[in-house]
Design a protein around this motif. Structure first.
Motif, short mmCIF file in Angstrom:
data_model
loop_
_atom_site.label_atom_id
_atom_site.label_comp_id
_atom_site.label_asym_id
_atom_site.label_seq_id
_atom_site.Cartn_x
_atom_site.Cartn_y
_atom_site.Cartn_z
N ASN A 25 11.77 28.05 65.74
CA ASN A 25 11.93 27.83 67.17
C ASN A 25 11.62 29.05 68.02
O ASN A 25 11.42 28.92 69.23
CB ASN A 25 13.35 27.35 67.48
CG ASN A 25 13.61 25.97 66.91
OD1 ASN A 25 12.71 25.15 66.78
ND2 ASN A 25 14.85 25.72 66.54
N THR A 26 11.57 30.24 67.41
CA THR A 26 11.35 31.45 68.21
C THR A 26 10.16 32.30 67.75
O THR A 26 9.74 33.20 68.48
CB THR A 26 12.60 32.35 68.18
OG1 THR A 26 12.92 32.67 66.82
CG2 THR A 26 13.79 31.65 68.83
N ILE A 27 9.60 32.02 66.60
CA ILE A 27 8.55 32.90 66.07
C ILE A 27 7.28 32.90 66.93
O ILE A 27 6.66 33.95 67.11
CB ILE A 27 8.22 32.60 64.58
CG1 ILE A 27 7.34 33.70 63.97
CG2 ILE A 27 7.59 31.23 64.41
CD1 ILE A 27 7.97 35.05 63.90
N SER A 28 6.92 31.79 67.50
CA SER A 28 5.72 31.76 68.36
C SER A 28 5.88 32.69 69.55
O SER A 28 4.95 33.44 69.89
CB SER A 28 5.44 30.34 68.87
OG SER A 28 4.97 29.54 67.84
N ARG A 29 7.02 32.66 70.18
CA ARG A 29 7.27 33.53 71.33
C ARG A 29 7.22 35.00 70.93
O ARG A 29 6.66 35.83 71.65
CB ARG A 29 8.60 33.18 71.98
CG ARG A 29 8.75 33.79 73.34
CD ARG A 29 9.94 33.24 74.05
NE ARG A 29 11.12 33.96 73.53
CZ ARG A 29 12.36 33.64 73.78
NH1 ARG A 29 12.63 32.60 74.52
NH2 ARG A 29 13.34 34.36 73.31
N CYS A 30 7.76 35.31 69.78
CA CYS A 30 7.73 36.68 69.27
C CYS A 30 6.30 37.14 69.01
O CYS A 30 5.89 38.21 69.46
CB CYS A 30 8.56 36.77 67.99
SG CYS A 30 8.54 38.39 67.21
N VAL A 31 5.54 36.34 68.29
CA VAL A 31 4.15 36.69 67.96
C VAL A 31 3.33 36.84 69.23
O VAL A 31 2.58 37.81 69.39
CB VAL A 31 3.52 35.65 67.01
CG1 VAL A 31 2.03 35.91 66.83
CG2 VAL A 31 4.23 35.65 65.67
N GLU A 32 3.47 35.92 70.14
CA GLU A 32 2.69 35.98 71.38
C GLU A 32 3.04 37.21 72.20
O GLU A 32 2.17 37.80 72.85
CB GLU A 32 2.87 34.70 72.17
CG GLU A 32 2.35 33.53 71.36
CD GLU A 32 1.71 32.45 72.16
OE1 GLU A 32 1.53 32.60 73.38
OE2 GLU A 32 1.36 31.44 71.53
N SER A 33 4.29 37.62 72.17
CA SER A 33 4.70 38.83 72.88
C SER A 33 4.01 40.06 72.30
O SER A 33 3.52 40.91 73.04
CB SER A 33 6.21 38.98 72.80
OG SER A 33 6.62 40.20 73.38
#
Length: 66
Positions: free
Chosen positions: A14-22
């Motif tokens: 649920n949070t890895i995409s936001r982390c990678v995109e950051s």
């Protein structure tokens, strides 16, 4: 100077995409991006693999945890 950014992750689909995109949005030009996964089984790895062309190294293997 090369900067290495390492993301350690386990079962965080649920949070890895936001982390990678950051990380990928950083303006510094010489970044090496490494993701180390502890053997996730919730779909995290599949999400990370979508970014494979922009990640320098992705390791996913069961570990001892904290």
């Amino acid at each position: 100077m090369k900067v290495s950014i390492i993301t350690a992750v386990f079962n965080r689909k649920n949070t890895i995409s936001r982390c990678v995109e950051s990380v990928l949005a950083q303006s510094y030009p010489n970044i090496e991006y490494i993701i180390v996964d502890g053997g996730s089984n919730d779909g995290t790895c599949e999400i990370v693999k979508k970014y494979s062309k922009k990640i320098n190294l992705f390791i996913s293997e069961k570990d001892q945890g904290m």
